[in-house]
Design a protein around this motif. Structure first.
Motif, PDB file in Angstrom:
ATOM      1  N   LYS A   1      -5.959   0.538  -7.060  1.00  0.00           N
ATOM      2  CA  LYS A   1      -5.007   1.573  -7.473  1.00  0.00           C
ATOM      3  C   LYS A   1      -5.778   2.750  -8.052  1.00  0.00           C
ATOM      4  O   LYS A   1      -6.696   2.571  -8.854  1.00  0.00           O
ATOM      5  N   LEU A   2      -5.362   3.948  -7.649  1.00  0.00           N
ATOM      6  CA  LEU A   2      -5.973   5.153  -8.174  1.00  0.00           C
ATOM      7  C   LEU A   2      -5.710   5.252  -9.666  1.00  0.00           C
ATOM      8  O   LEU A   2      -4.607   4.953 -10.136  1.00  0.00           O
ATOM      9  N   ASN A   3      -6.709   5.655 -10.407  1.00  0.00           N
ATOM     10  CA  ASN A   3      -6.689   5.787 -11.865  1.00  0.00           C
ATOM     11  C   ASN A   3      -6.637   4.444 -12.582  1.00  0.00           C
ATOM     12  O   ASN A   3      -6.522   4.405 -13.802  1.00  0.00           O
TER      13      ASN A   3
ATOM     14  N   THR B   1      -7.196   5.510  -0.908  1.00  0.00           N
ATOM     15  CA  THR B   1      -7.165   4.262  -1.685  1.00  0.00           C
ATOM     16  C   THR B   1      -6.045   3.354  -1.185  1.00  0.00           C
ATOM     17  O   THR B   1      -6.258   2.154  -0.977  1.00  0.00           O
ATOM     18  N   ASP B   2      -4.858   3.909  -0.975  1.00  0.00           N
ATOM     19  CA  ASP B   2      -3.744   3.118  -0.460  1.00  0.00           C
ATOM     20  C   ASP B   2      -4.055   2.578   0.938  1.00  0.00           C
ATOM     21  O   ASP B   2      -3.704   1.448   1.266  1.00  0.00           O
TER      22      ASP B   2
ATOM     23  N   ASN C   1      -9.973   9.007  -9.867  1.00  0.00           N
ATOM     24  CA  ASN C   1      -9.463  10.175  -9.155  1.00  0.00           C
ATOM     25  C   ASN C   1     -10.503  11.291  -9.195  1.00  0.00           C
ATOM     26  O   ASN C   1     -11.374  11.313 -10.063  1.00  0.00           O
TER      27      ASN C   1
ATOM     28  N   CYS D   1      -7.418  11.210  -2.516  1.00  0.00           N
ATOM     29  CA  CYS D   1      -7.895  10.008  -3.206  1.00  0.00           C
ATOM     30  C   CYS D   1      -6.839   8.909  -3.172  1.00  0.00           C
ATOM     31  O   CYS D   1      -7.140   7.752  -2.857  1.00  0.00           O
ATOM     32  N   LYS D   2      -5.601   9.268  -3.504  1.00  0.00           N
ATOM     33  CA  LYS D   2      -4.528   8.271  -3.530  1.00  0.00           C
ATOM     34  C   LYS D   2      -4.287   7.686  -2.150  1.00  0.00           C
ATOM     35  O   LYS D   2      -4.194   6.478  -1.987  1.00  0.00           O
ATOM     36  N   HIS D   3      -4.200   8.538  -1.154  1.00  0.00           N
ATOM     37  CA  HIS D   3      -3.850   8.051   0.180  1.00  0.00           C
ATOM     38  C   HIS D   3      -4.975   7.234   0.811  1.00  0.00           C
ATOM     39  O   HIS D   3      -4.706   6.212   1.454  1.00  0.00           O
TER      40      HIS D   3
ATOM     41  N   THR E   1      -6.502  14.804  -5.561  1.00  0.00           N
ATOM     42  CA  THR E   1      -5.664  13.664  -5.950  1.00  0.00           C
ATOM     43  C   THR E   1      -4.939  13.027  -4.775  1.00  0.00           C
ATOM     44  O   THR E   1      -4.961  11.796  -4.627  1.00  0.00           O
ATOM     45  N   LEU E   2      -4.299  13.814  -3.923  1.00  0.00           N
ATOM     46  CA  LEU E   2      -3.553  13.216  -2.812  1.00  0.00           C
ATOM     47  C   LEU E   2      -4.481  12.519  -1.823  1.00  0.00           C
ATOM     48  O   LEU E   2      -4.179  11.415  -1.359  1.00  0.00           O
TER      49      LEU E   2
ATOM     50  N   SER F   1       0.789  -1.229   0.000  1.00  0.00           N
ATOM     51  CA  SER F   1       0.000   0.000   0.000  1.00  0.00           C
ATOM     52  C   SER F   1       0.825   1.283   0.000  1.00  0.00           C
ATOM     53  O   SER F   1       0.273   2.346  -0.249  1.00  0.00           O
TER      54      SER F   1
END
Length: 171
Positions: free
Chosen positions: A134-136, A153-154, A141, A149-151, A146-147, A55
């Motif tokens: 995984k994002l995208n 998701t992780d 997204n 969403c990514k974090h 973006t950050l 992750s």
């Protein structure tokens, strides 16, 4: 006749507002009417390393924030970094190992709060520990978030790896 503020009727406002719901509120949103029992888990260093590797989340996971329903479903509270501040969220996992839902419990940044919207959170529903998350790739997204969403998701990926390593099959 007492008048309730609109927010009391429709739920928490997310547009640029601070989001703050309790563990009990998140539990009732994800498992309405069900009793949850706290089930702290002991993770080995190897399991923690696998969770981080899958992750990229470096914040330590607090293993005392795990609950279970009588039906074998799981409720887990975790935190990840948004852009500058921590985002606290809850993940509900069905007894069959698929994601039941996510609730954003605390969000204090002025941007990226869209991760609390149901339309974004619902992308995770039904995914299992084997999903790439995984994002995208399989999670879309949100421009301007973006950050976050990514974090988030992780973070969800990290908890699904933990489910696979330590919770799956527990009675």
């Amino acid at each position: 006749l007492a008048l309730l503020p609109v927010a009391a009727i429709v739920g928490p406002a997310v547009a640029g507002a601070r989001i703050n719901i309790t563990i009990e509120q998140a539990q009732q949103r994800l498992f309405p009417g069900q009793q949850l029992t706290q089930r702290p888990i002991a993770l080995t260093d190897a399991q923690r390393a696998q969770m981080q590797s899958a992750s990229s989340v470096r914040e330590p996971f607090r293993a005392d924030r795990v609950w279970r329903t009588a039906k074998g479903d799981w409720f887990i509270v975790d935190e990840v970094l948004g852009k500058h501040e921590m985002v606290k969220y809850a993940l509900a996992i069905n007894a069959n190992g698929t994601i039941k839902g996510i609730e954003i419990m605390e969000y204090v940044e002025s941007y990226g709060y869209e991760v609390a919207e149901a339309s974004w959170r619902n992308q995770f529903t039904g995914k299992g520990a084997d999903a790439t998350l995984k994002l995208n790739k399989d999670i879309k997204n949100i421009s301007g978030a973006t950050l976050s969403c990514k974090h988030v998701t992780d973070g969800v990926k990290r908890l699904m790896v933990m489910y696979d390593l330590a919770l799956k099959g527990q009675k």
